[in-house]
Design a protein around this motif. Structure first.
Motif, short mmCIF file in Angstrom:
data_model
loop_
_atom_site.label_atom_id
_atom_site.label_comp_id
_atom_site.label_asym_id
_atom_site.label_seq_id
_atom_site.Cartn_x
_atom_site.Cartn_y
_atom_site.Cartn_z
N ARG A 158 -17.72 -36.19 9.09
CA ARG A 158 -18.76 -35.47 9.84
C ARG A 158 -19.83 -34.94 8.88
O ARG A 158 -19.57 -34.71 7.70
N LYS A 159 -21.02 -34.73 9.42
CA LYS A 159 -22.14 -34.31 8.59
C LYS A 159 -22.63 -32.91 8.95
O LYS A 159 -23.76 -32.55 8.61
N ASP A 160 -21.79 -32.14 9.66
CA ASP A 160 -22.20 -30.78 10.00
C ASP A 160 -21.35 -29.78 9.23
O ASP A 160 -20.31 -30.12 8.66
N ASN A 161 -21.84 -28.53 9.19
CA ASN A 161 -21.10 -27.44 8.56
C ASN A 161 -20.60 -26.49 9.63
O ASN A 161 -21.04 -26.53 10.79
N GLN A 162 -19.72 -25.61 9.24
CA GLN A 162 -19.19 -24.64 10.18
C GLN A 162 -19.08 -23.27 9.50
O GLN A 162 -18.98 -23.16 8.28
N ILE A 163 -19.09 -22.25 10.36
CA ILE A 163 -19.05 -20.86 9.89
C ILE A 163 -17.92 -20.14 10.61
O ILE A 163 -17.77 -20.25 11.83
N LEU A 164 -17.15 -19.40 9.86
CA LEU A 164 -16.13 -18.52 10.42
C LEU A 164 -16.34 -17.14 9.81
O LEU A 164 -16.28 -16.97 8.59
N LEU A 178 -16.72 -13.83 5.34
CA LEU A 178 -17.59 -14.92 5.77
C LEU A 178 -17.18 -16.20 5.05
O LEU A 178 -17.11 -16.24 3.82
N ILE A 179 -16.91 -17.26 5.83
CA ILE A 179 -16.54 -18.56 5.26
C ILE A 179 -17.52 -19.60 5.80
O ILE A 179 -17.66 -19.78 7.01
N CYS A 180 -18.20 -20.29 4.87
CA CYS A 180 -19.12 -21.38 5.22
C CYS A 180 -18.59 -22.64 4.57
O CYS A 180 -18.46 -22.70 3.33
N GLU A 181 -18.30 -23.67 5.37
CA GLU A 181 -17.65 -24.86 4.83
C GLU A 181 -18.09 -26.10 5.60
O GLU A 181 -18.61 -26.00 6.72
N PRO A 182 -17.85 -27.30 5.03
CA PRO A 182 -18.15 -28.53 5.76
C PRO A 182 -17.22 -28.69 6.96
O PRO A 182 -16.15 -28.07 7.03
N GLY A 183 -17.63 -29.55 7.90
CA GLY A 183 -16.79 -29.79 9.07
C GLY A 183 -15.67 -30.76 8.81
O GLY A 183 -14.92 -31.10 9.73
N ASN A 184 -15.50 -31.23 7.58
CA ASN A 184 -14.44 -32.18 7.23
C ASN A 184 -13.26 -31.45 6.61
O ASN A 184 -13.36 -30.29 6.22
N VAL A 193 -20.19 -34.06 -1.64
CA VAL A 193 -20.88 -32.80 -1.94
C VAL A 193 -21.75 -32.47 -0.72
O VAL A 193 -22.14 -33.36 0.05
N ASP A 194 -22.04 -31.20 -0.56
CA ASP A 194 -22.83 -30.78 0.62
C ASP A 194 -24.28 -30.45 0.27
O ASP A 194 -25.00 -29.88 1.10
N ASP A 195 -24.69 -30.79 -0.94
CA ASP A 195 -26.06 -30.53 -1.41
C ASP A 195 -26.41 -29.04 -1.32
O ASP A 195 -27.57 -28.67 -1.09
N GLY A 196 -25.42 -28.19 -1.48
CA GLY A 196 -25.67 -26.75 -1.50
C GLY A 196 -25.96 -26.14 -0.15
O GLY A 196 -26.39 -24.98 -0.07
#
Length: 433
Positions: A158-164, A178-184, A193-196
């Motif tokens: 997947r190419k989206d990010n998610q926030i918890l 706060l957790i910011c991570e890829p959807g994979n 890499v998520d390009d920051g």
């Protein structure tokens, strides 16, 4: 202007961290490539007799894309965070933010900050559990045009990010995790890499929270400043309203005392004694806004005793106020205004004079003070300008808000009764706008 100094040690650490980060990605993709080759050889039972250069070319192309993509990630992370280390290079970002508000307010602030993040969608906000989940559509920072940027990192997943985000209640504050991570899955971090973008999201939400807290603090400071100014203005208005020693009354009393010193020294002495008592309680006091019912009764008694010397039998006085009511807070000169109205507009115009009654009664959490007379009542001859009663109502509003009242009715069979009702408890007294 000189450029900022950079420590050689920091530069060395940055280079080493970046180097090992790129090497880790290269090794992961190389091992994955070799595994594919082994699987291919197993499928063909080792019967492939073609040239080896396609595999070498594919490996070189893959490694080239991995290296360029990894260096692009490192460069963008440095632009966003201003530094490069293990934490900033990671695809998954974690922040711990302390918000100096109770948990409910902290949650509302956090929820608003996440909702304002660009490209945020599918927000799930649970106020009871103090948790927010959201999906963030990942935008390629280098553009989405075909062939503009070849990247092996977009080949799968997947190419989206998610926030918890979770708020943990504490002593009058809220601690945000706060957790910011890829959807994979986490295993893909070895290959992608998520390009920051998650670093960018974490920094943006943290900044938004900090800005909102600062705005709240500025608002509280402005409100406190405004409240202090309004309190000072209220005190000034109260002092102006209650500093109303009647000049004519003072002149007439001194003139009467001067006359009595020649004709009746004993009565002159009584009059001056009552005048001193009256003035002692009439001078404005800057250290407090409120007086007491006991002090106001003494002031009114001194005033009426002076008038009794001047008016003789035309003025009678009756006071019925229990001692336990004397401590009731009361604005200065308020009772005095009602007494002056009773004498000036009720008894003085009446040929035979009359009686003034001062009556105090306790109610449920209130104290009522009635000033009654049997004078002219509501008549054109006895009517005044109404300024005194207007001042009384204004001061009641300033000091008590809606907790106090002034009622004026006809006194049967003649005269007027004015009843002042105020809170009995001192802790319920305050200044109101």
């Amino acid at each position: 202007m000189l450029p900022p100094h950079r420590d050689d040690t920091d530069v060395g650490d940055t280079v080493v961290t970046s180097f090992f980060f790129v090497i880790r990605l290269i090794v992961a993709w190389f091992l994955a490539f070799m595994l594919c080759v082994v699987v291919w050889m197993g499928i063909t039972d080792g019967h492939y007799h073609g040239p080896a250069w396609p595999f070498v070319l594919a490996a070189l192309a893959m490694l080239t894309m991995v290296i360029t993509g990894a260096f692009s990630h490192v460069r963008r992370v440095r632009l966003i965070a201003g530094r490069v280390d293990h934490d900033t290079l990671a695809n998954r970002q974690r922040r711990q933010v302390e918000i100096p508000f109770e948990a409910g307010e902290a949650f509302d602030l956090l929820d608003a900050a996440i909702r304002e993040l660009p490209r945020t969608e599918a927000i799930e906000s649970a106020r009871d559990s103090l948790q927010v989940r959201a999906q963030v559509r990942r935008l390629d920072p280098y553009g989405n045009k075909p062939l503009k940027r070849l990247s092996v990192f977009d080949w799968f997943g997947r190419k989206d990010n998610q926030i918890l985000a979770t708020v943990t209640p504490s002593d009058g504050t809220g601690s945000v995790t706060l957790i910011c991570e890829p959807g994979n899955g986490a295993w893909t971090d070895w290959f992608r890499v998520d390009d920051g973008t998650n670093l960018e999201n974490a920094e943006a939400i943290t900044r938004a929270i900090t800005r909102r807290v600062a705005e709240r603090r500025r608002g509280e400071q402005a409100s406190a400043t405004q409240t202090a100014t309004e309190k000072e203005l209220t005190v000034a208005r109260l002092n102006l309203l209650h500093a109303q020693v009647e000049p004519h009354f003072l002149y007439n009393t001194l003139a009467s005392a001067q006359y009595l010193t020649r004709t009746d020294p004993a009565r002159a002495d009584d009059m001056l004694g009552h005048l001193i008592a009256y003035l002692r309680r009439s001078l404005p006091r800057t250290d407090e806004v409120l007086s007491t019912l006991g002090d106001e009764l003494e002031r009114s008694r001194a005033y009426l005793e002076i008038l009794r010397i001047r008016m003789g039998d035309r003025l009678k006085l009756q006071i019925d106020v229990a001692d336990e009511l004397h401590a009731t807070p009361l604005p200065p000169m308020m009772l005095q205004t009602l007494v002056e109205n009773a004498v000036k507009h009720g008894l003085e115009p009446k040929p035979g004079g009359g009686t003034v009654w001062l009556l105090g009664r306790a109610g449920e959490g209130t104290v009522s003070m009635t000033v009654a007379d049997d004078g002219c009542g509501f008549s054109d001859a006895g009517g005044g300008t109404g300024i005194g009663l207007k001042n009384v109502r204004e001061r009641l509003r300033l000091v008590y808000g809606a907790a106090a009242s002034l009622a004026i009715v006809a006194n049967f069979p003649h005269g007027v009764a004015a009843t002042l009702t105020v809170p009995a408890a001192p802790d319920k007294v305050g200044r109101h706008d």
